[in-house]
Design a protein around this motif. Structure first.
Motif, mmCIF file in Angstrom:
data_model
loop_
_atom_site.group_PDB
_atom_site.id
_atom_site.type_symbol
_atom_site.label_atom_id
_atom_site.label_comp_id
_atom_site.label_asym_id
_atom_site.label_seq_id
_atom_site.Cartn_x
_atom_site.Cartn_y
_atom_site.Cartn_z
ATOM 1 N N ASN A 57 0.215 6.021 -9.572
ATOM 2 C CA ASN A 57 0.583 4.643 -9.901
ATOM 3 C C ASN A 57 -0.420 3.671 -9.285
ATOM 4 O O ASN A 57 -0.074 2.565 -8.891
ATOM 5 C CB ASN A 57 1.998 4.347 -9.371
ATOM 6 C CG ASN A 57 2.607 3.126 -10.003
ATOM 7 O OD1 ASN A 57 2.530 2.936 -11.203
ATOM 8 N ND2 ASN A 57 3.208 2.275 -9.184
ATOM 9 N N THR A 58 -1.680 4.124 -9.231
ATOM 10 C CA THR A 58 -2.689 3.388 -8.468
ATOM 11 C C THR A 58 -3.949 3.156 -9.290
ATOM 12 O O THR A 58 -4.452 4.060 -9.956
ATOM 13 C CB THR A 58 -3.068 4.179 -7.203
ATOM 14 O OG1 THR A 58 -1.886 4.428 -6.428
ATOM 15 C CG2 THR A 58 -4.073 3.415 -6.359
ATOM 16 N N GLN A 126 8.947 2.623 -5.377
ATOM 17 C CA GLN A 126 9.136 2.045 -6.704
ATOM 18 C C GLN A 126 10.587 2.100 -7.157
ATOM 19 O O GLN A 126 10.925 1.512 -8.184
ATOM 20 C CB GLN A 126 8.289 2.812 -7.723
ATOM 21 C CG GLN A 126 6.798 2.555 -7.645
ATOM 22 C CD GLN A 126 6.430 1.195 -8.174
ATOM 23 O OE1 GLN A 126 6.123 0.295 -7.408
ATOM 24 N NE2 GLN A 126 6.480 1.019 -9.467
ATOM 25 N N LYS A 170 8.251 -2.431 -0.651
ATOM 26 C CA LYS A 170 7.356 -3.345 -1.358
ATOM 27 C C LYS A 170 7.553 -4.775 -0.866
ATOM 28 O O LYS A 170 6.863 -5.678 -1.319
ATOM 29 C CB LYS A 170 7.603 -3.273 -2.870
ATOM 30 C CG LYS A 170 7.268 -1.928 -3.471
ATOM 31 C CD LYS A 170 7.553 -1.876 -4.960
ATOM 32 C CE LYS A 170 6.569 -2.670 -5.757
ATOM 33 N NZ LYS A 170 6.782 -2.525 -7.218
ATOM 34 N N LYS A 174 6.178 -3.629 3.504
ATOM 35 C CA LYS A 174 4.970 -3.334 2.749
ATOM 36 C C LYS A 174 3.777 -3.145 3.690
ATOM 37 O O LYS A 174 3.578 -3.922 4.619
ATOM 38 C CB LYS A 174 4.678 -4.471 1.768
ATOM 39 C CG LYS A 174 3.460 -4.242 0.892
ATOM 40 C CD LYS A 174 3.254 -5.417 -0.048
ATOM 41 C CE LYS A 174 2.010 -5.221 -0.897
ATOM 42 N NZ LYS A 174 1.786 -6.387 -1.795
ATOM 43 N N ASP A 175 3.018 -2.081 3.442
ATOM 44 C CA ASP A 175 1.810 -1.752 4.221
ATOM 45 C C ASP A 175 2.113 -1.398 5.679
ATOM 46 O O ASP A 175 1.203 -1.355 6.505
ATOM 47 C CB ASP A 175 0.797 -2.911 4.195
ATOM 48 C CG ASP A 175 0.318 -3.225 2.785
ATOM 49 O OD1 ASP A 175 0.251 -2.289 1.967
ATOM 50 O OD2 ASP A 175 0.028 -4.406 2.510
ATOM 51 N N ARG A 336 -0.073 -0.226 -9.021
ATOM 52 C CA ARG A 336 -0.590 -0.889 -7.820
ATOM 53 C C ARG A 336 -2.099 -1.094 -7.957
ATOM 54 O O ARG A 336 -2.839 -0.159 -8.263
ATOM 55 C CB ARG A 336 -0.315 -0.052 -6.575
ATOM 56 C CG ARG A 336 1.150 0.166 -6.275
ATOM 57 C CD ARG A 336 1.288 1.080 -5.047
ATOM 58 N NE ARG A 336 0.832 0.440 -3.826
ATOM 59 C CZ ARG A 336 0.461 1.097 -2.723
ATOM 60 N NH1 ARG A 336 0.471 2.419 -2.720
ATOM 61 N NH2 ARG A 336 0.086 0.448 -1.643
ATOM 62 N N ILE A 338 -5.521 -1.795 -6.031
ATOM 63 C CA ILE A 338 -6.079 -1.657 -4.681
ATOM 64 C C ILE A 338 -7.548 -2.061 -4.696
ATOM 65 O O ILE A 338 -8.363 -1.470 -5.405
ATOM 66 C CB ILE A 338 -5.960 -0.198 -4.166
ATOM 67 C CG1 ILE A 338 -4.535 0.333 -4.311
ATOM 68 C CG2 ILE A 338 -6.438 -0.128 -2.717
ATOM 69 C CD1 ILE A 338 -3.504 -0.376 -3.475
ATOM 70 N N GLU A 343 -3.853 -3.720 -1.075
ATOM 71 C CA GLU A 343 -3.170 -4.015 -2.336
ATOM 72 C C GLU A 343 -3.365 -5.466 -2.748
ATOM 73 O O GLU A 343 -3.294 -6.385 -1.942
ATOM 74 C CB GLU A 343 -1.680 -3.690 -2.232
ATOM 75 C CG GLU A 343 -0.963 -3.777 -3.567
ATOM 76 C CD GLU A 343 0.363 -3.032 -3.587
ATOM 77 O OE1 GLU A 343 1.026 -3.066 -4.640
ATOM 78 O OE2 GLU A 343 0.723 -2.414 -2.556
ATOM 79 N N ASP A 345 -3.373 -7.902 -6.815
ATOM 80 C CA ASP A 345 -2.675 -7.931 -8.098
ATOM 81 C C ASP A 345 -3.624 -8.404 -9.197
ATOM 82 O O ASP A 345 -4.762 -8.800 -8.933
ATOM 83 C CB ASP A 345 -1.418 -8.806 -8.035
ATOM 84 C CG ASP A 345 -1.711 -10.257 -7.645
ATOM 85 O OD1 ASP A 345 -2.727 -10.814 -8.105
ATOM 86 O OD2 ASP A 345 -0.933 -10.828 -6.869
#
Length: 353
Positions: A57-58, A126, A170, A174-175, A336, A338, A343, A345
């Protein structure tokens, strides 16, 4: 094992090449101390850290200028009570293989989630879902390592703040976390879920539906509609199914009576992103080596294996704008993005293309 300036092409299902400054293969919890030392050093150098599961998903938009932790923890513990099967699954286990194994063993409940790519550790992030079933329906605990101080923690289902394709991982965490295992609770009193999409046909043709039948149907449907990332690089569903107001849904239905729509408990309505894209005539549309898949408009593909991240970014933006113009619906990407620092968008990276 630590690798320097290592290619990430084999670790993302788009098969788009990018390099990581450092790549650490986290295969066993006994590496905890080594991992923490590496994290500390990376932070001292003011470099970013990325936790990577299956990479399904990256989209790597650039070389990553920090530490990529490839989670490869393995193992499944199965216990049971008179009413439930309890599974504690290590984060590196392949999700589809888990679903397949449980169905084969008569442990039912996950069959609707067959052929969702990725590893178990990514599933809570997710809150993966398909055909009326979501991970939150079965997840009872998520164990993780805090990347800030190295401490170990567990979250209950409620603490995970699951929502549609969303979770605490998320949001406020997140992170910050590396998920090490996910615990699932599957009732022995199984109930079939065949009310969604093409699975509705099972209810019409079978007096009693088995989990194996649902599993086989989901695999067949997804195989027919979704390209194998080993053949055509892709990240599955690129966009989320949008949730719109009842008013907008009614306005759209007045012009498109056949539009798939799914009323939600809060009064809003979920729409099918793939249908919206298809109605814009975008199947097969190409930008560089990236294309909208001919069978499933929700999927963007690396058509010839030579697509760049910029090709995918431009195509995603074009699709987003076409749907917005035609339907006044804003699509959000599920994939996602990167870049070199972590990350990002679509809105941020489109300016750099």
């Amino acid at each position: 094992m630590i690798e320097k300036n290592s290619s990430l092409k084999a670790f993302n299902s788009f098969s788009i090449d990018a390099e990581a400054h450092l790549l650490f293969h986290f295969t066993d919890l006994s590496q905890h101390a080594e991992l923490l030392a590496l994290i500390k050093k990376t932070k001292e150098e003011s470099r970013p850290i990325l936790v990577l599961g299956g990479g399904s998903n990256t989209l790597f938009c650039d070389d990553f200028d920090g530490l990529v932790i490839k989670v490869e923890l393995m193992g499944i513990k199965h216990t049971e009570t008179s009413e439930y099967h309890l599974l504690e699954v290590a984060a590196g286990e392949d999700w589809h293989q888990l679903v397949e194994q449980t169905v084969e063993q008569g442990i039912n409940g996950l069959e609707n989630l067959a052929l969702i790519p990725g590893v178990v550790g990514a599933a809570p992030v997710q809150n993966i879902g398909a055909y009326g079933v979501e991970l939150k329906d079965f997840c009872v605990q998520v164990d993780y390592i805090d990347l800030i101080d190295g401490s170990a923690h567990s979250l209950t289902n409620e603490q995970c703040k699951f929502a549609y394709r969303d979770s605490i991982f998320k949001g406020e965490l997140k992170d910050r976390v590396l998920i090490t295992s996910v615990s699932l609770k599957l009732p022995k009193q199984w109930q079939a879920h065949c009310q969604y999409g093409l699975l509705q046909g099972l209810n019409e043709t079978e007096e009693s539906v088995s989990a194996l039948q649902i599993f086989d149907s989901v695999c067949r449907i997804r195989t027919e509609k979704l390209p194998d990332p080993k053949v055509l690089g892709n990240a599955g569903s690129f966009f989320k199914n949008p949730i719109v107001s009842e008013y907008l849904s009614e306005q759209l239905l007045s012009h498109h009576s056949d539009m798939p729509h799914y009323p939600q408990q809060d009064g809003n309505v979920k729409l099918a992103a793939g249908w919206l894209i298809d109605q814009c005539g975008l199947k097969g549309h190409k930008i560089g080596g990236a294309a909208v898949h001919l069978q499933q408009a929700l999927v963007l593909i690396n058509e010839d294996g030579r697509a760049t991240a910029d090709d995918v970014i431009q195509l995603a933006w074009f699709v987003r704008e076409q749907v917005l113009q035609k339907f006044a619906v804003l699509l959000e990407h599920e994939v996602r993005f990167i870049d070199a620092q972590g990350e990002t968008d679509l809105l941020q990276v489109i300016d750099n293309v």
